[in-house]
Motif scaffolding. Sequence first.
Motif, PDB file in Angstrom:
ATOM      1  N   GLN A 147       0.341  -1.584   0.309  1.00  0.00           N
ATOM      2  CA  GLN A 147      -0.062   0.384  -0.150  1.00  0.00           C
ATOM      3  C   GLN A 147       0.870   1.886   0.063  1.00  0.00           C
ATOM      4  N   VAL A 148       0.414   2.687  -0.264  1.00  0.00           N
ATOM      5  CA  VAL A 148       0.969   3.620  -1.171  1.00  0.00           C
ATOM      6  C   VAL A 148       0.080   4.296   0.788  1.00  0.00           C
ATOM      7  N   ALA A 149       0.027   4.405   1.031  1.00  0.00           N
ATOM      8  CA  ALA A 149      -0.940   5.067   2.876  1.00  0.00           C
ATOM      9  C   ALA A 149      -0.014   5.727   3.494  1.00  0.00           C
ATOM     10  N   TRP A 150       1.674   5.376   3.171  1.00  0.00           N
ATOM     11  CA  TRP A 150       2.566   5.899   3.863  1.00  0.00           C
ATOM     12  C   TRP A 150       3.584   7.528   3.119  1.00  0.00           C
ATOM     13  N   MET A 151       2.535   7.568   1.726  1.00  0.00           N
ATOM     14  CA  MET A 151       3.048   8.631   1.128  1.00  0.00           C
ATOM     15  C   MET A 151       3.243   9.795   1.403  1.00  0.00           C
ATOM     16  N   PRO A 152       1.331  10.319   1.402  1.00  0.00           N
ATOM     17  CA  PRO A 152       1.269  11.477   1.849  1.00  0.00           C
ATOM     18  C   PRO A 152       2.888  11.493   3.355  1.00  0.00           C
ATOM     19  N   ASN A 153       2.719  11.443   4.029  1.00  0.00           N
ATOM     20  CA  ASN A 153       3.358  11.513   6.036  1.00  0.00           C
ATOM     21  C   ASN A 153       4.377  11.366   5.327  1.00  0.00           C
ATOM     22  N   VAL A 212       5.887  12.699   1.641  1.00  0.00           N
ATOM     23  CA  VAL A 212       5.596  13.821   1.447  1.00  0.00           C
ATOM     24  C   VAL A 212       5.618  15.263   2.856  1.00  0.00           C
ATOM     25  N   LEU A 213       4.568  15.250   3.786  1.00  0.00           N
ATOM     26  CA  LEU A 213       4.073  16.390   4.659  1.00  0.00           C
ATOM     27  C   LEU A 213       5.669  16.376   5.138  1.00  0.00           C
ATOM     28  N   HIS A 214       5.893  15.473   5.548  1.00  0.00           N
ATOM     29  CA  HIS A 214       7.629  15.965   6.874  1.00  0.00           C
ATOM     30  C   HIS A 214       8.549  16.691   5.787  1.00  0.00           C
ATOM     31  N   THR A 215       8.131  16.964   5.047  1.00  0.00           N
ATOM     32  CA  THR A 215       9.655  17.265   4.139  1.00  0.00           C
ATOM     33  C   THR A 215       9.162  18.510   3.852  1.00  0.00           C
ATOM     34  N   TYR A 216       8.058  19.245   4.423  1.00  0.00           N
ATOM     35  CA  TYR A 216       7.965  20.697   4.515  1.00  0.00           C
ATOM     36  C   TYR A 216       8.474  21.425   5.830  1.00  0.00           C
ATOM     37  N   ARG A 232       2.979  22.236  -3.593  1.00  0.00           N
ATOM     38  CA  ARG A 232       3.074  21.896  -5.196  1.00  0.00           C
ATOM     39  C   ARG A 232       1.795  20.399  -5.406  1.00  0.00           C
ATOM     40  N   LEU A 233       2.601  19.271  -4.891  1.00  0.00           N
ATOM     41  CA  LEU A 233       2.200  17.808  -4.979  1.00  0.00           C
ATOM     42  C   LEU A 233       0.974  17.984  -4.140  1.00  0.00           C
ATOM     43  N   LEU A 234       0.646  18.830  -2.661  1.00  0.00           N
ATOM     44  CA  LEU A 234      -0.445  18.033  -2.535  1.00  0.00           C
ATOM     45  C   LEU A 234      -1.956  18.747  -3.034  1.00  0.00           C
ATOM     46  N   LEU A 235      -1.206  19.615  -4.411  1.00  0.00           N
ATOM     47  CA  LEU A 235      -2.586  20.624  -4.509  1.00  0.00           C
ATOM     48  C   LEU A 235      -2.397  19.699  -6.392  1.00  0.00           C
ATOM     49  N   SER A 236      -1.509  18.853  -6.485  1.00  0.00           N
ATOM     50  CA  SER A 236      -1.462  18.313  -7.684  1.00  0.00           C
ATOM     51  C   SER A 236      -1.341  17.004  -7.556  1.00  0.00           C
TER      52      SER A 236
END
Length: 118
Positions: A1-7, A9-13, A26-30
């Motif tokens: 599963q790819v459920a960890w990807m949003p975590n 991506v947002l940690h990179t903030y 950009r990743l959040l909106l696209s």
Amino acid sequence: QVAWMPNKVLHTYYQNTSQDRLLVERLLLSCLVPVSLGAKDRMNILLRTYCLLDAAAIKALNELLKYQQTIRMHLAALLKAIEQGIGEEDEPELSDVEKEEENEIVDTPKPKSKKPKI
């Protein structure tokens, strides 16, 4: 599963450069919550994504949304100021005394320079 990807991506903030923050936005909106979808679909995806996030990613998402809201408010204030003409550079009104002083300076003849005779 790819459920960890949003975590991830947002940690990179929280990286040091503003380019990282822009990339996360950009990743959040696209990709994570595509703007191209309808409002109802976007809200469903946002809710599902939000439910899968860990505490650090939720904090990053909240900060990102607060920052976007602040930018929108500043932009709206700027547009309102431009519409009202506040941004124009007008000369301040001079008082009567300042006008007289200005006229005296302009009307005062300059001394003629004397050239030495050779």
